[in-house]
Design an enzyme around this catalytic site. Structure first.
Site, short mmCIF file in Angstrom:
data_model
loop_
_atom_site.label_atom_id
_atom_site.label_comp_id
_atom_site.label_asym_id
_atom_site.label_seq_id
_atom_site.Cartn_x
_atom_site.Cartn_y
_atom_site.Cartn_z
N PRO A 9 39.79 35.42 36.17
CA PRO A 9 38.66 34.74 35.70
C PRO A 9 37.49 35.32 35.79
CG PRO A 9 39.75 33.40 37.45
CD PRO A 9 40.69 34.32 37.06
N ASN A 10 36.45 35.29 34.78
CA ASN A 10 35.08 35.84 34.85
C ASN A 10 34.96 37.29 35.30
OD1 ASN A 10 34.05 33.10 34.79
ND2 ASN A 10 34.70 32.74 36.67
N ARG A 17 27.55 39.51 35.48
CA ARG A 17 27.49 38.38 36.53
C ARG A 17 27.31 38.71 37.84
NH1 ARG A 17 33.46 37.43 39.16
NH2 ARG A 17 32.94 35.47 40.15
N TYR A 22 28.51 42.03 42.31
CA TYR A 22 29.59 42.70 41.62
C TYR A 22 29.11 44.00 40.85
CZ TYR A 22 31.80 38.18 42.58
OH TYR A 22 32.47 37.02 42.91
N ASN A 80 43.07 41.85 40.60
CA ASN A 80 41.97 41.06 41.15
C ASN A 80 42.00 39.68 40.41
OD1 ASN A 80 39.60 39.88 41.53
ND2 ASN A 80 38.21 41.61 41.35
N ALA A 83 38.74 33.92 41.30
CA ALA A 83 38.46 32.90 42.08
C ALA A 83 40.16 32.11 42.24
CB ALA A 83 37.56 31.92 41.45
N GLU A 105 46.48 43.26 45.81
CA GLU A 105 45.42 42.22 45.69
C GLU A 105 44.04 43.13 45.72
OE1 GLU A 105 45.47 38.65 47.77
OE2 GLU A 105 43.43 38.58 48.03
N HIS A 107 39.71 43.12 45.80
CA HIS A 107 38.42 42.28 45.58
C HIS A 107 37.19 43.33 45.47
CE1 HIS A 107 40.41 38.57 45.61
NE2 HIS A 107 40.94 38.92 46.74
N ARG A 114 31.57 36.36 52.65
CA ARG A 114 31.18 35.24 51.93
C ARG A 114 31.33 33.97 52.33
NH1 ARG A 114 32.16 37.21 46.23
NH2 ARG A 114 30.42 35.66 45.60
#
Ligand code: DQA
Length: 148
Positions: A9-10, A17, A22, A80, A83, A105, A107, A114
């Site tokens: 998502p996103n 964004r 990012y 990725n 969320a 995985e 990111h 964060r």
């Protein structure tokens, strides 16, 4: 060697964004750059590296794509999870369900620098490994890991 780069998502909004976190490059740019980088590389059997990709904002669609990749005999997946990383038992189970296909995985940001809610991954225990914090280069490092 066939690899799938899967984005949750996103991540379709990469470049627009939160660019401070990012970056300013789009997902299309990222994928093109990745394909260009590995265009002349081969796996240990001398076979070319073929990179497929898929992005969805929907948890179920990501599960369907993982299962499809498994049925099609993909050799590895760079994921990725966005969320859903921090919430999704269903995606954890989906990754477990397609064993032994290795999933890395990734990111873009260093999630450990964060908010506390980003420090937990529901996905990591089901994955071969985790790469985070190297910007878009996280994807390249994950592909390298799968080739090796
Ligand atoms: C992300 C980190 C996640 O916490 C976040 O929800 C994302 C992007 C990253 O690539 O840094 O959507 O996966």
């Amino acid at each position: 060697m066939k690899l799938l780069v899967l984005n949750g998502p996103n991540l379709n909004l990469l470049g627009q964004r939160e660019p401070g976190i990012y970056g300013s490059e789009s997902l299309d740019f990222c994928l093109q750059h990745l394909r260009d980088h590995f265009a002349t590389r081969t796996d240990r059997n001398g076979q070319p590296i073929v990179i497929e990709d898929y992005q969805s904002n929907c948890e179920g669609a990501l599960i369907d794509r993982l299962q499809q990749a498994w049925r099609e005999g993909v050799d590895g997946i760079v994921f990725n999870v966005g969320a859903y990383t921090h919430t999704s038992i269903a995606l954890h189970d989906a990754i477990k369900s397609i064993a032994p296909v290795p999933v890395v995985e990734v990111h873009i940001s260093n999630v450990h620098q964060r908010e506390a809610f980003r420090h937990t991954s529901m996905i990591a225990p089901a994955c071969k490994g985790v790469i985070c914090g190297f910007g878009l280069d996280s994807y390249r490092l994950a592909v390298e890991a799968l080739i090796n």
